[in-house]
Design a protein around this motif. Sequence first.
Motif, PDB file in Angstrom:
ATOM      1  N   LEU A  22       0.838  -1.213   0.000  1.00  0.00           N
ATOM      2  CA  LEU A  22       0.000   0.000   0.000  1.00  0.00           C
ATOM      3  C   LEU A  22       0.864   1.251   0.000  1.00  0.00           C
ATOM      4  N   TYR A  23       1.873   1.295   0.850  1.00  0.00           N
ATOM      5  CA  TYR A  23       2.736   2.486   0.923  1.00  0.00           C
ATOM      6  C   TYR A  23       3.413   2.754  -0.419  1.00  0.00           C
ATOM      7  N   LEU A  35      -2.687  -4.336  -5.196  1.00  0.00           N
ATOM      8  CA  LEU A  35      -2.155  -4.367  -3.841  1.00  0.00           C
ATOM      9  C   LEU A  35      -1.691  -5.789  -3.495  1.00  0.00           C
ATOM     10  N   ALA A  36      -2.528  -6.770  -3.828  1.00  0.00           N
ATOM     11  CA  ALA A  36      -2.190  -8.175  -3.570  1.00  0.00           C
ATOM     12  C   ALA A  36      -0.960  -8.596  -4.374  1.00  0.00           C
ATOM     13  N   GLU A  37      -0.890  -8.158  -5.631  1.00  0.00           N
ATOM     14  CA  GLU A  37       0.286  -8.487  -6.445  1.00  0.00           C
ATOM     15  C   GLU A  37       1.550  -7.913  -5.828  1.00  0.00           C
ATOM     16  N   ARG A  39      -5.877 -12.485  -3.652  1.00  0.00           N
ATOM     17  CA  ARG A  39      -6.938 -11.601  -3.172  1.00  0.00           C
ATOM     18  C   ARG A  39      -7.659 -12.191  -1.958  1.00  0.00           C
ATOM     19  N   GLY A  40      -7.812 -13.501  -1.932  1.00  0.00           N
ATOM     20  CA  GLY A  40      -8.472 -14.150  -0.794  1.00  0.00           C
ATOM     21  C   GLY A  40      -7.732 -13.884   0.508  1.00  0.00           C
ATOM     22  N   THR A  41      -6.398 -13.917   0.444  1.00  0.00           N
ATOM     23  CA  THR A  41      -5.594 -13.622   1.633  1.00  0.00           C
ATOM     24  C   THR A  41      -5.824 -12.188   2.073  1.00  0.00           C
TER      25      THR A  41
END
Length: 191
Positions: A24-25, A41-43, A49-51
């Motif tokens: 995110l940062y 963000l997940a990548e 995405r589930g995590t």
Amino acid sequence: MLFNENKTEDRRIRKTKRAIQNSLYTLLRKKELQEIRVKELAEGADINRGTFYRYYGDVEDILRESEQDFLEQIRQIFDSQEKEADPRPVKALYELCKNHAELLEIVFSEERDPKFIISLWQLLKRKLVLKLEAECGNDRDEAEDRGGFLAGGCIAVLKEWIAKDWRQPTEEVAAKTERCLFLMMPEQRQL
């Protein structure tokens, strides 16, 4: 054995959340919060995405959790200072700020999250007012006015420190702030 497994799980959860936070940062340095999608963000965190959804409802939740964690650590510094008579809570506060440099740089850049800055100001003011009440002869209004002024000054020093890329040593920033605080709190030998 079960206790160690829980400890490991907690460590893994913290590690995953930290990876999400770092992602995110990184993205916030390039775009606005509202433009960030869970997929990117997940990548960036190298998770699926589930995590992400296991820990957060949306992207804003990450920033809110980081901010609330930071404010809670400030409360703990003041609370421990009251219990242990730590004469240098300002130094501990600025060390905490330095440890959360990335969060604060993002939040203070273009005052991205004014609600957080207001919450920080209110927390500092509330804690300073408690220190000032006796000095102000239990005049609550005077203590509130001074506390608000001092809290604003602490935030201004923090903003300036961030603007100068944290170059000044923490000890110097704390000493400078303490000198200013003691001008408004002459009876206090410690905060």
